[in-house]
Design a protein around this motif. Structure first.
Motif, short mmCIF file in Angstrom:
data_model
loop_
_atom_site.label_atom_id
_atom_site.label_comp_id
_atom_site.label_asym_id
_atom_site.label_seq_id
_atom_site.Cartn_x
_atom_site.Cartn_y
_atom_site.Cartn_z
N HIS A 136 0.82 -1.22 0.00
CA HIS A 136 0.00 0.00 0.00
C HIS A 136 0.86 1.27 0.00
O HIS A 136 2.07 1.25 0.25
N GLY A 137 0.19 2.39 -0.22
CA GLY A 137 0.85 3.70 -0.21
C GLY A 137 0.86 4.32 1.18
O GLY A 137 0.25 3.82 2.12
N LEU A 194 1.62 0.45 -4.81
CA LEU A 194 1.08 1.77 -5.16
C LEU A 194 1.85 2.85 -4.42
O LEU A 194 2.01 2.79 -3.19
N SER A 195 2.36 3.81 -5.17
CA SER A 195 3.05 4.97 -4.62
C SER A 195 4.19 4.56 -3.70
O SER A 195 5.14 3.95 -4.15
N MET A 196 4.10 4.78 -2.37
CA MET A 196 5.17 4.32 -1.50
C MET A 196 5.38 2.82 -1.67
O MET A 196 6.53 2.33 -1.65
N CYS A 214 2.10 1.14 -9.52
CA CYS A 214 0.91 1.97 -9.69
C CYS A 214 1.12 3.35 -9.06
O CYS A 214 1.55 3.42 -7.89
N ASP A 215 0.80 4.39 -9.80
CA ASP A 215 0.83 5.76 -9.25
C ASP A 215 2.11 5.99 -8.45
O ASP A 215 2.06 6.38 -7.28
N THR A 216 3.22 5.71 -9.11
CA THR A 216 4.50 5.82 -8.41
C THR A 216 5.56 6.39 -9.34
O THR A 216 5.23 6.86 -10.44
N HIS A 259 -4.67 9.62 -7.50
CA HIS A 259 -3.49 8.91 -7.00
C HIS A 259 -3.84 7.55 -6.38
O HIS A 259 -3.03 6.65 -6.41
N HIS A 260 -5.05 7.44 -5.83
CA HIS A 260 -5.41 6.14 -5.21
C HIS A 260 -6.24 5.32 -6.18
O HIS A 260 -7.35 4.87 -5.89
N SER A 261 -5.65 5.07 -7.35
CA SER A 261 -6.41 4.53 -8.49
C SER A 261 -7.10 3.20 -8.21
O SER A 261 -8.19 2.96 -8.71
#
Ligand code: MLT
Length: 249
Positions: A10-11, A76-78, A100-102, A226-228
């Motif tokens: 998770h982010g 995702l992200s982080m 994802c979104d990163t 961002h939280h696709s």
């Protein structure tokens, strides 16, 4: 596809429950894991400082504990930062990578200054005001106006964290390395996904990331921020299912 492993990361500053729509969708098809990462909900914590390498070693411990010999890792992200560093450190444990979104790059000086300002705000005002502002930044307008339940879920994950942990996670994010030089080494199937309206890691960064990885293609998720994965779960799951089909056969 049963017995193949799919690990979701998770982010910041969410937790494993941010993958609920994916866990529900994939749980009868593959072994699905969505751990809480260091400093988030029930994830590992303890004295800092923390660095991204702690997240890599936490994940290695998680693989060992669950006897995972390899997995598609989807971050995702982080979670994507952790996935990139993990893939660099332990390439043999990676069956496929979903980012994802990163982004691959490290924080610029301006981004580091922003992290510091966020630490100060959390120190001064607690998590509540930070959660309100952050929630707005991580969603598209569609989500903002049409999906109040998603906003509520995001805000409640953020406020469920301890302020001192979030401040240490911010330090780990600010000090993470630039992963761009690692991308050319990645020799496994990869997919890059991003929300069309992602303001934090916009689609240009995903395109750049995918250009660095031999096998990677980018898929843009319409009307997602961002939280696709939470904002457009059906489209997200559809793309991920196609990718898993190509990896697991
Ligand atoms: C995340 O969603 O993990 C964060 O926005 C990442 C970051 O702040 O760099």
């Amino acid at each position: 596809m049963k017995k193949q492993n799919l690990v979701f990361l998770h982010g910041f500053p969410f937790n494993g429950s941010s993958w609920d729509p994916q866990v529900q969708f994939f749980k009868d098809k593959v072994e699905v894991y969505a751990p809480d990462l260091r400093g988030h909900r029930n994830g590992p914590d303890g004295p800092g400082p923390w660095m991204i390498q702690h997240y890599v070693e936490d994940l290695k411990t998680f693989f060992d504990k669950n006897k995972i010999s390899n997995a598609v890792v989807c971050g995702l992200s982080m979670g994507g930062y952790v996935a990139l560093n993990f893939a660099h450190a332990y390439p043999n444990l990676i069956k496929g990578l979903v980012l994802c979104d990163t982004q691959a790059g490290a924080d610029s000086n301006e981004a580091k200054d922003k992290r510091f300002a966020t630490i100060q705000k959390i120190q001064r005002n607690g998590i509540g005001p930070f959660a309100q502002e952050f929630t707005k930044n991580v969603v598209s307008e569609t989500t903002m106006f049409e999906k109040p339940e998603v906003l509520k879920q995001i805000a409640s994950m953020i406020v469920g964290n301890k302020p001192e942990n979030l401040m240490m996670v911010l330090g780990a994010l600010a000090s993470r390395p630039d992963c761009t030089p690692y991308l050319a080494e990645f020799d496994f199937p990869s997919l890059v996904m991003v929300g069309s309206d992602d303001k934090i890691t916009p689609p240009e960064l995903s395109k750049k990331l995918a250009e660095g990885i031999k096998s990677a293609k980018v898929h843009i998720l319409d009307r997602a921020g961002h939280h696709s994965n939470l904002e457009q779960p059906d489209a997200f799951n559809g793309q991920l299912e196609k990718f898993l089909g190509s990896v697991f056969g």
